[in-house]
Scaffold this active site. Structure first.
Site, short mmCIF file in Angstrom:
data_model
loop_
_atom_site.label_atom_id
_atom_site.label_comp_id
_atom_site.label_asym_id
_atom_site.label_seq_id
_atom_site.Cartn_x
_atom_site.Cartn_y
_atom_site.Cartn_z
N GLU A 56 0.85 -1.20 0.00
CA GLU A 56 0.00 0.00 0.00
C GLU A 56 0.87 1.23 0.00
OE1 GLU A 56 -2.60 -0.03 3.45
OE2 GLU A 56 -2.70 -2.20 3.26
N LYS B 57 2.27 4.60 1.48
CA LYS B 57 2.46 5.02 2.86
C LYS B 57 2.05 6.49 2.95
CE LYS B 57 5.80 5.30 6.49
NZ LYS B 57 5.44 6.70 6.66
N ARG C 260 -1.78 8.99 12.22
CA ARG C 260 -2.40 7.69 12.40
C ARG C 260 -3.59 7.84 13.34
NH1 ARG C 260 0.71 2.11 13.28
NH2 ARG C 260 -1.08 0.75 13.50
N ARG D 153 -1.85 8.23 17.41
CA ARG D 153 -0.75 7.27 17.48
C ARG D 153 -0.32 7.02 18.93
NH1 ARG D 153 3.47 5.17 18.47
NH2 ARG D 153 5.34 4.86 17.21
N GLU E 70 -4.89 6.35 8.20
CA GLU E 70 -4.04 7.54 8.26
C GLU E 70 -4.88 8.71 7.78
OE1 GLU E 70 -0.94 7.10 9.42
OE2 GLU E 70 0.19 8.86 8.75
N PHE F 75 -6.73 1.28 6.77
CA PHE F 75 -5.87 0.19 6.33
C PHE F 75 -5.92 -1.07 7.19
CE2 PHE F 75 -2.94 3.36 8.37
CZ PHE F 75 -2.66 2.64 9.54
N ARG G 108 6.47 -4.04 17.19
CA ARG G 108 7.11 -3.63 15.94
C ARG G 108 7.80 -4.88 15.40
NH1 ARG G 108 8.45 1.26 14.01
NH2 ARG G 108 8.36 2.36 15.99
N LYS H 125 8.20 -1.00 6.20
CA LYS H 125 8.12 0.26 5.45
C LYS H 125 9.34 0.40 4.55
CE LYS H 125 9.68 2.61 9.62
NZ LYS H 125 9.31 3.49 10.72
P1 ATP Z 1 6.19 4.52 13.76
O1 ATP Z 1 4.76 4.99 13.72
O2 ATP Z 1 6.38 3.16 13.16
O3 ATP Z 1 6.86 4.73 15.08
P2 ATP Z 1 7.03 6.85 12.37
O4 ATP Z 1 6.13 7.67 13.18
O5 ATP Z 1 8.45 7.28 12.20
O6 ATP Z 1 7.06 5.35 12.80
P3 ATP Z 1 6.90 5.99 9.79
O7 ATP Z 1 8.03 5.10 10.10
O8 ATP Z 1 7.14 7.05 8.81
O9 ATP Z 1 6.33 6.69 11.02
O10 ATP Z 1 5.71 5.06 9.32
C1 ATP Z 1 4.86 4.26 10.10
C2 ATP Z 1 3.50 4.92 10.09
O11 ATP Z 1 3.02 5.04 8.76
C3 ATP Z 1 2.39 4.15 10.74
O12 ATP Z 1 2.42 4.27 12.14
C4 ATP Z 1 1.16 4.81 10.13
O13 ATP Z 1 0.82 5.97 10.87
C5 ATP Z 1 1.64 5.31 8.80
N1 ATP Z 1 1.00 4.72 7.60
C6 ATP Z 1 0.79 5.40 6.46
N2 ATP Z 1 0.23 4.64 5.52
C7 ATP Z 1 0.05 3.41 6.07
C8 ATP Z 1 -0.48 2.19 5.58
N3 ATP Z 1 -0.95 2.07 4.33
N4 ATP Z 1 -0.48 1.13 6.42
C9 ATP Z 1 0.00 1.23 7.67
N5 ATP Z 1 0.51 2.38 8.19
C10 ATP Z 1 0.55 3.46 7.40
#
Ligand code: ATP
Length: 583
Positions: A249, A251, A256, A271, A301, A341, A416, A422
């Site tokens: 998918e 991102k 979130r 989040r 998201e 999602f 995690r 990702k």
């Molecule tokens: P994390 O939330 O994993 O601590 P982060 O805040 O640095 O990491 P990223 O690593 O950039 O964020 O990406 C993870 C986040 O991406 C997820 O927590 C979610 O909010 C977002 N996200 C966006 N699109 C999607 C998707 N299609 N499926 C799952 N998550 C998604």
């Protein structure tokens, strides 16, 4: 238990930095706590009256707490604030005045923990005209019935400065040691915590009904579930090798959200499990109209999106929606869409154990067509080329990458792992992902920077096993003057005279800062370092970020414990040098 006894435990915790000693003290405390006070004692240890996701706030800042202190000990606000200035702690000011005034009863005549807790809850519940006066009066009434040490801790709670240096994992270990003398219950307690996000509930269940009852605690509508999180891999090939055929998918780069629907009642959690319903009214409205179930929990998201031009607005635009005022106007100007999602629960059934493909299929049936809730498009990829097509499409749309999902994986709350991976765009010479760091100190600036008050930041990451924040780098370049000033303002409430309890650093900054302000940092590389303590073992070097620069402030959606973990840093270190994604 008397509140004065709890205050003595708080004082011992505050003086202790060794994690094992903290757990021992907590075990002793919980060993003496009556079952009906375990929940309230837990929330008080967190400096709160309810779990983090419940917006229960006492609603009194330094000035009003000073009014209560003045009233209790027959002085005036200015006199209290002078002491506060001198001591740097409103609690210490209260203690000093309590000792001098002779009003305070001895510790053995202090109130019960439950009485103090209930009174604080009542104060939090006071609202409307004249509420400030009633709050001030009620807090001063409490103070007159408490000994000086109790007054100290009581006054720190409304202003959010309890600072005992115990995080959630330490409390869970404290429960386990109190019950069985070792940490063997930690995993079971953690599972319940990931699914309910309510430490007090877990403690109360453990004390009143035993560990089997804790095992039976599960996902329910109204308790946000700690989100499942993604791992990183450096290339499409690595992802397919690890996951096999997988779902891919885009991102999306927004907030979130976890949506809980219970009949006509909808709540939106962030989040970091804060209740955002008031801030994002259109999402709640959308869920009411578009969700084809009476009760449901699902995730997506949220971001501003223009369906006509198929344009996703950048995060800097979406983030304008994080505000407490003019919500209706900004919601009109910048309406959010939710790209859903995943789905966790529907009509009484916890579906997290089901494979991802089945949850997705149910999500497709749950979300009715409409303007606000959209289904994130998914493609099943068997080959790297298919995965890269989605990746290119995402980049074309201004997004930062993709999420790959293991088809047969359950939803694992709070974990995690490689169920989700990702893959982000990276420029040559950069780490492929940013690192979320927490500010643990700063160094005064020299020359022109001295007027800004900060010349460099000392930042750390999180070690959840040991519940500590070891240092990982210093950041001295790349911030604008305005950003340096902003750093200083954001850190001001958390400045600490001594090294904060959970911070591990060999470097001594000019000013220590309690771990609270989370920033997203981009770096060129992770290197081994004798100077930084992240990942440093017996006789081994730690890890550090090379050429770090600030990308954004993340404290709106991340608690310090949500920072990147030491284990993640070590994995990222191991993945360096792998073939980068073609940009
Ligand atoms: P994390 O939330 O994993 O601590 P982060 O805040 O640095 O990491 P990223 O690593 O950039 O964020 O990406 C993870 C986040 O991406 C997820 O927590 C979610 O909010 C977002 N996200 C966006 N699109 C999607 C998707 N299609 N499926 C799952 N998550 C998604």
């Amino acid at each position: 238990m008397l509140f004065s006894e709890l205050a003595s435990f708080f004082s011992r915790l505050e003086e202790t930095t060794s994690r094992n000693a903290l757990v021992e003290i907590l075990a002793e405390l919980f060993g003496k706590t009556p079952p009906d006070e375990v929940a309230s004692t837990t929330y008080l240890l967190q400096g709160r009256l309810a779990p983090f996701f419940k917006p229960v706030e006492i609603g009194m800042g330094n000035n009003y707490v000073a009014d209560s202190i003045a009233r209790a000990y027959n002085t005036d606000r200015a006199g209290v604030l002078r002491r506060f200035d001198r001591l740097g702690d409103i609690g210490a000011a209260a203690k000093e005045l309590a000792e001098e005034s002779g009003v305070a009863p001895p510790p053995e005549r202090s109130l019960e923990v439950s009485s103090v807790f209930n009174c604080l809850l009542e104060i939090a519940g006071i609202s409307g005209a004249g509420s400030i006066e009633q709050k001030v009066q009620a807090l001063s009434g409490l103070l007159t019935q408490l000994d000086p040490l109790s007054a100290l801790y009581l006054c720190r709670i409304p202003v959010g400065k309890l600072r005992l240096g115990v995080g959630d994992p330490t409390i869970l270990d404290g429960y386990s040691f109190a019950k069985v003398g070792d940490k063997s219950l930690r995993k079971r307690l953690e599972r319940a915590y990931n699914e309910t996000s309510d430490l007090g509930l877990i403690g109360a269940t453990l004390w009143n009904h035993g560990i089997e009852a804790v095992d039976a605690l599960s996902i329910s509508v109204g308790n946000p579930v700690r989100p499942a999180l993604a791992e990183r891999l450096p290339s499409a090939e690595a992802i397919l090798a690890k996951l096999g055929t997988c779902g891919v998918e885009k991102k999306f780069d927004g907030f979130r959200c976890q949506i809980h629907k219970l009949g006509d009642e909808v709540r939106v959690y962030s989040r970091n499990l804060e209740d955002m319903t008031g801030m994002f009214p259109e999402l709640a409205e959308g869920a009411l109209h578009q969700v084809a179930a009476d009760t449901a929990i699902f995730e997506g998201e949220a971001l501003a999106y223009n369906p006509l031009s198929d344009e996703y607005l950048p995060f800097q635009e979406t983030t304008k929606r994080r505000r407490k005022h003019n919500i209706a106007d900004t919601a009109q100007e910048l309406p959010l869409r939710l790209f859903t999602f995943d789905m966790l629960y529907v009509d009484g059934e916890n579906i997290t154990p089901l494979p991802y493909t089945e949850r997705r299929e149910r999500l497709g049936r749950l979300i009715r067509p409409g303007d606000t809730l959209l289904l994130s498009e998914e493609r099943v990829a068997h080959e790297p080329a298919e995965l890269l097509e989605v990746f290119d499409d995402a980049l074309q749309g201004g997004l930062e990458g993709i999420m790959a999902k293991k088809l047969d994986a359950p939803y694992q709350a709070g974990a995690r792992n490689y169920n989700w991976v990702k893959l982000k765009r990276a420029q040559a010479g950069e780490l492929q992902d940013t690192v979320d760091c927490v500010i643990i100190g700063y160094i005064y600036g020299r020359g022109r920077r001295s007027s800004l008050g900060v010349g460099a930041l000392l930042v750390g990451v999180y070690d959840p096993e040991r519940d500590v924040f070891p240092s990982i780098t210093k950041i001295g370049t790349g911030l604008t003057d305005a950003e340096w000033r902003e750093v200083r303002e954001r850190c001001a409430p958390f400045v600490s005279e001594e090294k904060p309890a959970r911070v591990e650093s060999l470097l001594q900054p000019s000013v220590w800062v309690e771990p609270a302000v989370v920033i997203e940092v981009l770096a060129d590389e992770i290197t081994r370092s004798p100077v930084h303590t992240a990942g440093k073992g017996e006789g081994k070097q730690g890890y550090a970020l090379r050429f770090p620069r600030l990308v954004s402030f993340r404290d709106a959606d991340k608690r310090p414990e949500d920072s990147t973990t030491v284990a993640e840093v070590i994995t990222m270190y191991g993945q360096q040098g792998a073939k980068p994604v073609p940009a």
